[in-house]
Design an enzyme around this catalytic site. Structure first.
Site, PDB file in Angstrom:
ATOM      1  N   HIS A  71      81.255  16.094 122.869  1.00 58.91           N
ATOM      2  CA  HIS A  71      81.371  17.545 123.026  1.00 58.91           C
ATOM      3  C   HIS A  71      82.659  17.897 123.780  1.00 58.91           C
ATOM      4  O   HIS A  71      83.127  17.112 124.608  1.00 58.91           O
ATOM      5  CB  HIS A  71      80.153  18.009 123.839  1.00 58.91           C
ATOM      6  CG  HIS A  71      79.939  19.481 123.859  1.00 58.91           C
ATOM      7  ND1 HIS A  71      80.649  20.314 124.676  1.00 58.91           N
ATOM      8  CD2 HIS A  71      79.069  20.258 123.169  1.00 58.91           C
ATOM      9  CE1 HIS A  71      80.231  21.563 124.493  1.00 58.91           C
ATOM     10  NE2 HIS A  71      79.270  21.552 123.578  1.00 58.91           N
TER      11      HIS A  71
ATOM     12  N   ASP B 129      76.487  11.982 129.182  1.00 57.11           N
ATOM     13  CA  ASP B 129      76.203  13.386 128.931  1.00 57.11           C
ATOM     14  C   ASP B 129      74.762  13.453 128.421  1.00 57.11           C
ATOM     15  O   ASP B 129      74.465  12.999 127.316  1.00 57.11           O
ATOM     16  CB  ASP B 129      77.205  13.915 127.901  1.00 57.11           C
ATOM     17  CG  ASP B 129      76.837  15.294 127.365  1.00 57.11           C
ATOM     18  OD1 ASP B 129      75.849  15.889 127.836  1.00 57.11           O
ATOM     19  OD2 ASP B 129      77.542  15.771 126.455  1.00 57.11           O
TER      20      ASP B 129
ATOM     21  N   GLN C 139      71.710  16.776 125.591  1.00 58.18           N
ATOM     22  CA  GLN C 139      70.800  16.785 124.448  1.00 58.18           C
ATOM     23  C   GLN C 139      69.721  15.710 124.550  1.00 58.18           C
ATOM     24  O   GLN C 139      68.891  15.593 123.645  1.00 58.18           O
ATOM     25  CB  GLN C 139      71.584  16.587 123.134  1.00 58.18           C
ATOM     26  CG  GLN C 139      72.614  17.659 122.852  1.00 58.18           C
ATOM     27  CD  GLN C 139      72.007  19.043 122.677  1.00 58.18           C
ATOM     28  OE1 GLN C 139      70.800  19.179 122.423  1.00 58.18           O
ATOM     29  NE2 GLN C 139      72.819  20.079 122.808  1.00 58.18           N
TER      30      GLN C 139
ATOM     31  N   LYS D 267      68.890  24.122 128.569  1.00 58.06           N
ATOM     32  CA  LYS D 267      68.511  23.418 127.345  1.00 58.06           C
ATOM     33  C   LYS D 267      67.161  22.733 127.498  1.00 58.06           C
ATOM     34  O   LYS D 267      66.682  22.072 126.592  1.00 58.06           O
ATOM     35  CB  LYS D 267      69.587  22.395 126.970  1.00 58.06           C
ATOM     36  CG  LYS D 267      70.914  23.025 126.521  1.00 58.06           C
ATOM     37  CD  LYS D 267      71.867  21.957 126.019  1.00 58.06           C
ATOM     38  CE  LYS D 267      73.320  22.401 125.991  1.00 58.06           C
ATOM     39  NZ  LYS D 267      73.624  23.359 124.941  1.00 58.06           N
TER      40      LYS D 267
ATOM     41  N   CYS E 208      81.421  22.337 118.707  1.00 59.27           N
ATOM     42  CA  CYS E 208      82.221  21.907 119.862  1.00 59.27           C
ATOM     43  C   CYS E 208      82.634  20.449 119.803  1.00 59.27           C
ATOM     44  O   CYS E 208      83.127  19.901 120.776  1.00 59.27           O
ATOM     45  CB  CYS E 208      81.521  22.182 121.191  1.00 59.27           C
ATOM     46  SG  CYS E 208      81.240  23.920 121.488  1.00 59.27           S
TER      47      CYS E 208
END
Lengths: 410, 150
Positions: A121, A198, A201, A224, A362
């Site tokens: 991202h 990261d 997600q 999220k 992104c």
């Protein structure tokens, strides 16, 4: 198995959806809906708390401070960390910038290597690219297999003793593949590199165990995972956080300073949290974690996996659909309709009451790997239903270029 | 204005045709061409439009790049409409086009096939797609005028 009908009652937006007032939401990778308990926690802060933390010598400030500290402990427990390893930031993007500016910029030397993926991202890649140009370090990419899948052998081959930082998303926001993060951490450490993950997600959809996986940094975002916006989390191993300087200075992060500029910072994590934080968001996140744990992360993963499998199964029966990640286990489905730009497909779905994302999500560097500039992304959450999935497939069954144009110019 | 230009079915066909078979879809290597690179900040649209103006006349205008149906078709139509026109005529066409996008009364005789986009102004998030080519053409005309004034 999750009782989706009951779960949907917990979300005010879904109650409206079920009454036909709002459309079907398949953009959960962008942000999730919020359950009533989270909204209540935020409201309760403003209606019953409404004071600052760690400041006042009065009861309510103590009570809110206690709830705030308890939320930090809850986040820590949720990802198997220690509360002193949890920093609250303004979002996952801020967390990743803090790793880049607060850690990488201080340790990287010219010709050191940051190893990452082309599917990352912008919020991960751009801070890393800047730190590379500032320090003279280089960015190298682990080659992805055709179609964007990760290859552990390619990762092993890409590691070498100049690699000082491995930066990867546990789950890609475009393709939804899960990386073997514990094995990757072990291999990164074997060449002396630090691994920063990261989790934007992954944390909302899978069990997270930073200690078991032995990862060094993890960034993720509250909104999220059912929580409020404006709040992110940075996990870092205590020893690494202790050696880092904060990017921001100000009130709340210093122990003392004088007119000559002598400054003594507080310890980790407080030295990173200058200024009044998003108190209501932290309290809301605490309620979000309670909600997720009430359902169980394994049950959430299973529910989303089943919905994803149903969507993939349905879409594969349609000849005019190109699927990019049929075999990815998480709830992200990335596709195109042959001969129709993704934006037009998304616009057509919107006209039919279905919300999806179109574009490059992104991840602009990934374009060269999956050979398409833009895609449609339907991202699922446990509160979506098989009927909603079937509706998407029905609408896509009859989509044509002319129908897409018709809704645009009507 | 011809009646067929009021038929939504015709509008769809015009846009389909210009999306699938865009007119003037090419770029020029000629350094005397003006150039406008239009990349949307919010979507995939990334078009380059080029134009050659001689003696106050648009002697060539062409474009290429990646875009959605609306941006591709509208740019195709507007290059077709302005090709061979005087700069003043082209400005009048673009002005009428913007008037139409603003959902105000417009001159269909001037806009020809571009009337297919007469309702796109109702979709706020597609207005950028529908005006990317118009913006490029206007930008190059202004650049030329500014240059000639010096």
């Amino acid at each position: 198995m999750l009782d989706t009908a009951r779960i949907r009652q917990d979300f005010p937006v879904l109650r409206k959806t079920d009454c036909g007032e709002l459309g079907i939401y398949f953009d959960n990778a962008a942000t999730t809906y919020k359950p009533q308990t989270v909204i209540d926690a935020v409201m309760a802060y403003y209606t019953e708390g409404s004071v600052n933390i760690h400041r006042g010598e009065y009861d309510r400030s103590f009570a809110i401070s206690e709830a705030y500290d308890a939320a930090r402990a809850k986040v820590a427990r949720f990802i198997h960390a220690d509360p002193h390893e949890i920093i609250f930031t303004s979002g996952a993007t801020a967390s990743m910038n803090l790793i880049a500016m607060g850690y990488a910029e201080a340790v990287l030397q010219p010709d050191d290597v940051i190893l990452t993926l082309e599917s990352e991202h912008a919020s991960s890649l751009l801070p890393l690219m800047r730190v590379a140009s500032k320090t003279g370090a280089r960015i190298e990419y682990i080659p992805l297999l055709d179609g964007g899948r990760f290859d552990l052998e390619a990762y092993k081959n890409a590691l070498h003793d100049r690699v000082k930082l491995v930066a990867v998303a546990h789950v890609s926001n475009v393709l939804g593949y899960i990386l073997p993060i514990a094995e990757m951490a072990r291999l990164a450490h074997s060449v002396g590199a630090v691994i920063c993950v990261d989790g934007a997600q992954s944390v909302p959809h899978l069990k997270t165990d930073v200690t078991g996986w032995d990862i060094d940094f993890l960034s993720f975002s509250s909104h999220k995972m059912l929580g409020p916006t404006g709040l992110g989390i940075l996990y870092g191993k205590k020893a690494l956080l202790d050696q880092m300087d904060p990017v921001l200075l100000g009130g709340g992060s210093n122990a003392r300073f004088d007119r000559t500029g002598q400054l003594v910072l507080k310890g980790t994590p407080y030295k990173f949290e200058s200024g009044t934080p998003a108190i209501e968001a932290v309290l809301g996140l605490s309620a979000a974690i309670d909600y997720l744990e009430g359902l169980g992360m394994d049950a959430i993963y299973e529910a989303e996996h089943a919905l994803k499998a149903r969507m993939v199964q349905g879409l594969s029966t349609l000849d005019h659909i190109v699927l990019y990640n049929a075999d990815a286990p998480t709830g992200i489905v990335t596709f195109n309709v042959k001969g129709i730009p993704a934006q037009d497909v998304a616009f057509y779905l919107n006209a039919n009451g279905i919300m999806v994302r179109s574009g490059n999500h992104c991840a602009k560097v990934l374009v060269d790997v999956i050979h398409t500039p833009d895609t449609v992304r339907a991202s699922l959450a446990f509160y979506n239903t098989p009927a909603e999935v079937d509706r998407l497939i029905d609408v896509l069954r009859s989509v044509t270029l002319e129908a897409c144009i018709a809704v645009t110019i009507a | 204005m011809n009646d067929y230009l009021n038929d939504p079915r015709i509008h769809r066909e015009i846009i389909m045709d210009h999306y699938q078979h865009p007119h003037n879809r090419r770029l020029s290597e000629d350094p005397s061409y003006l150039k406008a690179h239009m990349a949307s900040e919010s979507c995939i649209d990334d078009l380059t439009v080029m134009m050659k103006i001689e003696n106050g006349k648009i002697v060539d205008v062409c474009f290429d790049g990646v875009g959605c149906t609306v941006s591709t078709a509208s740019t195709s139509i507007l290059t077709t409409l302005t090709l061979g026109k005087s700069v003043d005529e082209a400005k009048a066409i673009i002005a009428q086009y913007y008037t139409m996008i603003d959902l105000k009364p417009f001159d269909g005789e001037v806009l020809q096939e571009a009337v297919a986009f007469q309702n796109v102004g109702k979709q706020a998030n597609r207005i950028n797609c529908a005006t990317i080519g118009a913006k490029a053409i206007l930008q190059m005309i202004h650049e030329k005028e500014h240059h000639d004034e010096k």
